[in-house]
Design an enzyme around this catalytic site. Sequence first.
Site, PDB file in Angstrom:
ATOM      1  N   ARG A 174      41.392  -6.049   7.029  1.00 47.09           N
ATOM      2  CA  ARG A 174      41.085  -4.489   7.043  1.00 47.09           C
ATOM      3  C   ARG A 174      39.786  -4.547   6.123  1.00 47.09           C
ATOM      4  NH1 ARG A 174      46.668  -3.237   6.372  1.00 47.09           N
ATOM      5  NH2 ARG A 174      47.523  -2.860   8.480  1.00 47.09           N
ATOM      6  N   LYS A 226      25.385  -1.778  11.673  1.00 48.52           N
ATOM      7  CA  LYS A 226      25.887  -1.837  13.120  1.00 48.52           C
ATOM      8  C   LYS A 226      26.404  -3.271  13.343  1.00 48.52           C
ATOM      9  CE  LYS A 226      23.330   1.557  15.720  1.00 48.52           C
ATOM     10  NZ  LYS A 226      22.733   1.714  16.868  1.00 48.52           N
ATOM     11  N   GLU A 257       9.543  -5.438  16.565  1.00 43.44           N
ATOM     12  CA  GLU A 257      10.175  -4.394  16.051  1.00 43.44           C
ATOM     13  C   GLU A 257       9.624  -3.678  14.908  1.00 43.44           C
ATOM     14  OE1 GLU A 257      12.770  -3.060  16.885  1.00 43.44           O
ATOM     15  OE2 GLU A 257      13.794  -3.983  18.550  1.00 43.44           O
ATOM     16  N   LYS A 299      13.150   1.313   8.362  1.00 40.33           N
ATOM     17  CA  LYS A 299      14.464   1.136   9.040  1.00 40.33           C
ATOM     18  C   LYS A 299      15.371   1.778   8.025  1.00 40.33           C
ATOM     19  CE  LYS A 299      17.876  -0.237  11.671  1.00 40.33           C
ATOM     20  NZ  LYS A 299      18.408  -1.331  12.545  1.00 40.33           N
ATOM     21  N   GLU A 310      23.633   7.974  13.817  1.00 41.74           N
ATOM     22  CA  GLU A 310      23.001   8.305  14.963  1.00 41.74           C
ATOM     23  C   GLU A 310      23.508   9.715  15.410  1.00 41.74           C
ATOM     24  OE1 GLU A 310      21.912   4.581  17.024  1.00 41.74           O
ATOM     25  OE2 GLU A 310      22.238   5.707  18.777  1.00 41.74           O
ATOM     26  N   ARG A 358      18.000   8.985  13.730  1.00 45.15           N
ATOM     27  CA  ARG A 358      17.900   7.333  13.971  1.00 45.15           C
ATOM     28  C   ARG A 358      17.456   6.737  15.502  1.00 45.15           C
ATOM     29  NH1 ARG A 358      22.849   3.094  11.680  1.00 45.15           N
ATOM     30  NH2 ARG A 358      21.730   1.308  12.522  1.00 45.15           N
ATOM     31  N   ASN A 388      14.768   3.986  18.681  1.00 41.72           N
ATOM     32  CA  ASN A 388      14.836   3.446  19.979  1.00 41.72           C
ATOM     33  C   ASN A 388      13.499   3.460  20.828  1.00 41.72           C
ATOM     34  OD1 ASN A 388      17.409   2.856  20.019  1.00 41.72           O
ATOM     35  ND2 ASN A 388      18.406   4.552  21.081  1.00 41.72           N
ATOM     36  N   HIS A 436      13.093   1.000  23.602  1.00 43.90           N
ATOM     37  CA  HIS A 436      14.271   0.424  24.053  1.00 43.90           C
ATOM     38  C   HIS A 436      15.104   0.943  25.231  1.00 43.90           C
ATOM     39  CE1 HIS A 436      13.824  -0.924  19.986  1.00 43.90           C
ATOM     40  NE2 HIS A 436      15.078  -1.688  20.040  1.00 43.90           N
ATOM     41  N   HIS A 438      15.750  -2.395  27.214  1.00 43.00           N
ATOM     42  CA  HIS A 438      17.216  -2.512  27.436  1.00 43.00           C
ATOM     43  C   HIS A 438      17.451  -2.806  28.982  1.00 43.00           C
ATOM     44  CE1 HIS A 438      19.074  -0.903  23.652  1.00 43.00           C
ATOM     45  NE2 HIS A 438      18.747  -2.250  23.487  1.00 43.00           N
ATOM     46  N   HIS A 451      14.314 -10.001  23.047  1.00 43.98           N
ATOM     47  CA  HIS A 451      14.557  -8.529  22.745  1.00 43.98           C
ATOM     48  C   HIS A 451      13.124  -7.878  22.368  1.00 43.98           C
ATOM     49  CE1 HIS A 451      16.467  -4.840  21.595  1.00 43.98           C
ATOM     50  NE2 HIS A 451      16.045  -4.976  20.421  1.00 43.98           N
TER      51      HIS A 451
HETATM   52  P1  NAD Z   1      19.745 -14.926  17.159  1.00 40.16           P
HETATM   53  O1  NAD Z   1      20.682 -14.771  16.090  1.00 40.16           O
HETATM   54  O2  NAD Z   1      20.311 -15.869  18.486  1.00 40.16           O
HETATM   55  O3  NAD Z   1      18.565 -16.010  16.577  1.00 40.16           O
HETATM   56  C1  NAD Z   1      17.545 -16.277  17.743  1.00 40.16           C
HETATM   57  C2  NAD Z   1      17.442 -17.837  17.670  1.00 40.16           C
HETATM   58  O4  NAD Z   1      16.759 -18.103  16.502  1.00 40.16           O
HETATM   59  C3  NAD Z   1      18.832 -18.623  17.447  1.00 40.16           C
HETATM   60  O5  NAD Z   1      18.724 -19.902  18.311  1.00 40.16           O
HETATM   61  C4  NAD Z   1      18.852 -18.805  15.997  1.00 40.16           C
HETATM   62  O6  NAD Z   1      19.817 -19.976  15.929  1.00 40.16           O
HETATM   63  C5  NAD Z   1      17.586 -19.291  15.587  1.00 40.16           C
HETATM   64  N1  NAD Z   1      17.438 -18.994  14.522  1.00 40.16           N
HETATM   65  C6  NAD Z   1      17.662 -17.886  13.588  1.00 40.16           C
HETATM   66  N2  NAD Z   1      17.034 -18.012  12.212  1.00 40.16           N
HETATM   67  C7  NAD Z   1      16.280 -19.305  12.246  1.00 40.16           C
HETATM   68  C8  NAD Z   1      15.549 -20.058  11.393  1.00 40.16           C
HETATM   69  N3  NAD Z   1      15.418 -19.539  10.246  1.00 40.16           N
HETATM   70  N4  NAD Z   1      14.936 -21.100  11.779  1.00 40.16           N
HETATM   71  C9  NAD Z   1      15.124 -21.540  13.019  1.00 40.16           C
HETATM   72  N5  NAD Z   1      15.735 -20.902  13.975  1.00 40.16           N
HETATM   73  C10 NAD Z   1      16.377 -19.940  13.649  1.00 40.16           C
HETATM   74  O7  NAD Z   1      18.825 -13.762  17.831  1.00 40.16           O
HETATM   75  P2  NAD Z   1      18.009 -12.604  16.872  1.00 40.16           P
HETATM   76  O8  NAD Z   1      16.888 -12.301  17.937  1.00 40.16           O
HETATM   77  O9  NAD Z   1      18.232 -13.057  15.641  1.00 40.16           O
HETATM   78  O10 NAD Z   1      19.001 -11.309  17.114  1.00 40.16           O
HETATM   79  C11 NAD Z   1      19.620 -10.931  18.274  1.00 40.16           C
HETATM   80  C12 NAD Z   1      20.701 -10.408  17.999  1.00 40.16           C
HETATM   81  O11 NAD Z   1      20.562  -9.337  17.350  1.00 40.16           O
HETATM   82  C13 NAD Z   1      21.577  -9.703  19.078  1.00 40.16           C
HETATM   83  O12 NAD Z   1      22.790  -9.999  19.425  1.00 40.16           O
HETATM   84  C14 NAD Z   1      21.358  -8.393  19.197  1.00 40.16           C
HETATM   85  O13 NAD Z   1      22.536  -7.604  19.756  1.00 40.16           O
HETATM   86  C15 NAD Z   1      21.556  -8.152  17.420  1.00 40.16           C
HETATM   87  N6  NAD Z   1      20.838  -6.803  17.039  1.00 40.16           N
HETATM   88  C16 NAD Z   1      21.754  -6.013  16.407  1.00 40.16           C
HETATM   89  C17 NAD Z   1      21.117  -5.047  15.735  1.00 40.16           C
HETATM   90  C18 NAD Z   1      22.055  -4.144  14.710  1.00 40.16           C
HETATM   91  O14 NAD Z   1      21.645  -2.992  14.384  1.00 40.16           O
HETATM   92  N7  NAD Z   1      23.313  -4.683  14.405  1.00 40.16           N
HETATM   93  C19 NAD Z   1      19.840  -4.474  15.878  1.00 40.16           C
HETATM   94  C20 NAD Z   1      18.898  -5.402  16.751  1.00 40.16           C
HETATM   95  C21 NAD Z   1      19.779  -6.645  17.328  1.00 40.16           C
END
Ligand code: NAD
Length: 372
Positions: free
Chosen positions: A127, A149, A191, A233, A243, A248, A252, A255, A259, A272
Site C-alpha cells: 500500500r 503521475k 518538452e 514544470k 489538474e 496544469r 499540454n 499535446h 497525442h 513523444h
Molecule cells: P523510455 O523510458 O522508453 O526511454 C527511451 C529509451 O532511452 C529507452 O530505450 C531507454 O532504455 C533509453 N534510455 C533511457 N536513459 C538512457 C540513457 N541515459 N542512455 C541510453 N539510453 C537510455 O522513454 P522516455 O522517452 O524516457 O519516456 C516515455 C515514457 O514516459 C512514456 O511511457 C510516457 O507515457 C511516460 N511519460 C510520463 C509522464 C508522467 O508525467 N508520468 C510524462 C511524460 C511521459
Amino acid sequence: MNSAMYSDTAAQVNTETSSYPIWVGWEIYEEIGERINNLIRPEVAYLITDQNSQKHARSIQVSLEKNEIKTHIFIMESGEIYKTLDTVGHAYEWLAKLKAERNHLVLAVGGGVVGDLAGFVAATFLRGMPFGQVPTSLLAVMDASVGGKVAVDLPYGKNMVGAFYQPKFVMSDVSFLKTLDQRQLNSGWSEAIKHSLIVDRNLFDEFQTYVDDITSFDPDVTTNIIRRSVAIKADVVSKDEKETLGIRILLNYGHTIGHAIEAITGYSKYLHGEAVSIGMMGAAHISHSLGILSGDEVDLQRAVLDSYKLPTCAFGLNKKQIIESIKSDKKTVSGDVTWVLLEKIGKSLTRRGVSRNTVMDALDMIIESKAS
Ligand code: NAD
C-alpha cells in the site's frame, strides 16, 4: 539537512500530500547515498532500471552501498511495450521474495517507462513504499519524473491504470544523458522548449541564443537550462497537482495534436517529443488563425524547433483520423476539446469551442501529403 542547502536544487515541489526537492546537476550521482540518508535513511533500496540505463543504476548503487544502504537491482526490458501489469507482477514477486518493508525505498533509475512503472510499483506494493527518481532520459528529466503521475499501459490504452504518487526526491544527473542517442535527446528538448513557450519568454530566448552550446551538451549551459525548465514544470505541478484548477493543463501545449499523431501511427513512427513538436506547430497555427498569436511568432517557434532538429510537420497522415483521435482523447469532455494556445511566446491560454474548420486549416499547415 534541509534540501535547499544543495546549490543544484532546481525546485522544491509542494503539493497537498508532500514536499520534495528536485536536484539537477552535473556528475552529482556520487552524492546520492548521502543525500538520501539526509532525507529518509532507508535501510534497503530496491533499484528498478532497464537494460539501457543499468550502467547508471550501477553508479548509483555504489554510492548507496558506500552510505550503508543495502541495494537490490531489478532490470526490466527496455521499451514502452514492457510498461505493463505483467512487468509490475514480476517486480512485486521480486520485492516479496526480498521481504521488502514499508520503510525501504523503491528507486527508479531510467527513462519515463522505468519511472512510471517503478512509481506504480512503489505506490501499490504494501500500500505504498517511499519512492525516489533518478531520470536518465531528457524526456524523463523534463517531464515524466516531475509531477507524481505514475502508470502502466493496458492493451486498451496507454497509462490506463495509475495513480498520483509523489516521490521523496528527484535527482537528475545531466551527465547521465550523454549516453542517450541523438534522436532521444532532441525529443527531450521539445518538452523543455514547450515549458519556455507557455510561460517564460526569457528562457525561450536562451534556447534560441545558446542552441550550439546546448546541442553540443556544454555541461554548464545545458545543466542550467535544464534546471530552469524543470523548475517551470515543478511550479505548475505545485500549484495544480491533480489538474483540477486549469493550470496544469497548460503543460499540454502541443499535446492534443501530438497525442493524436502518436496514436494513429501506433506509437512507433514518432517519439513523444517529436509528435509534440508537430502538435505545437498545429496549436500555434490555430492561435494565429484565431487572431491571438502573430505570424512572426509562429515562424519564430518553428525556427527554434528546427534548430533542435525537431519535426515541424508530418507527412502522409490522414487528417480526419487525427480529428477522430482528438475526439476520443481522455482529456476531451463531451466532444469539446480544451485547446492550449499561445497569446505570445511565453504566455499561454486555454480555449474551448474551436471549430473543426479551424483545426482542419491548422492540420493543412502541418501535414504534407507526401515526403518531398
Ligand atoms: P523510455 O523510458 O522508453 O526511454 C527511451 C529509451 O532511452 C529507452 O530505450 C531507454 O532504455 C533509453 N534510455 C533511457 N536513459 C538512457 C540513457 N541515459 N542512455 C541510453 N539510453 C537510455 O522513454 P522516455 O522517452 O524516457 O519516456 C516515455 C515514457 O514516459 C512514456 O511511457 C510516457 O507515457 C511516460 N511519460 C510520463 C509522464 C508522467 O508525467 N508520468 C510524462 C511524460 C511521459
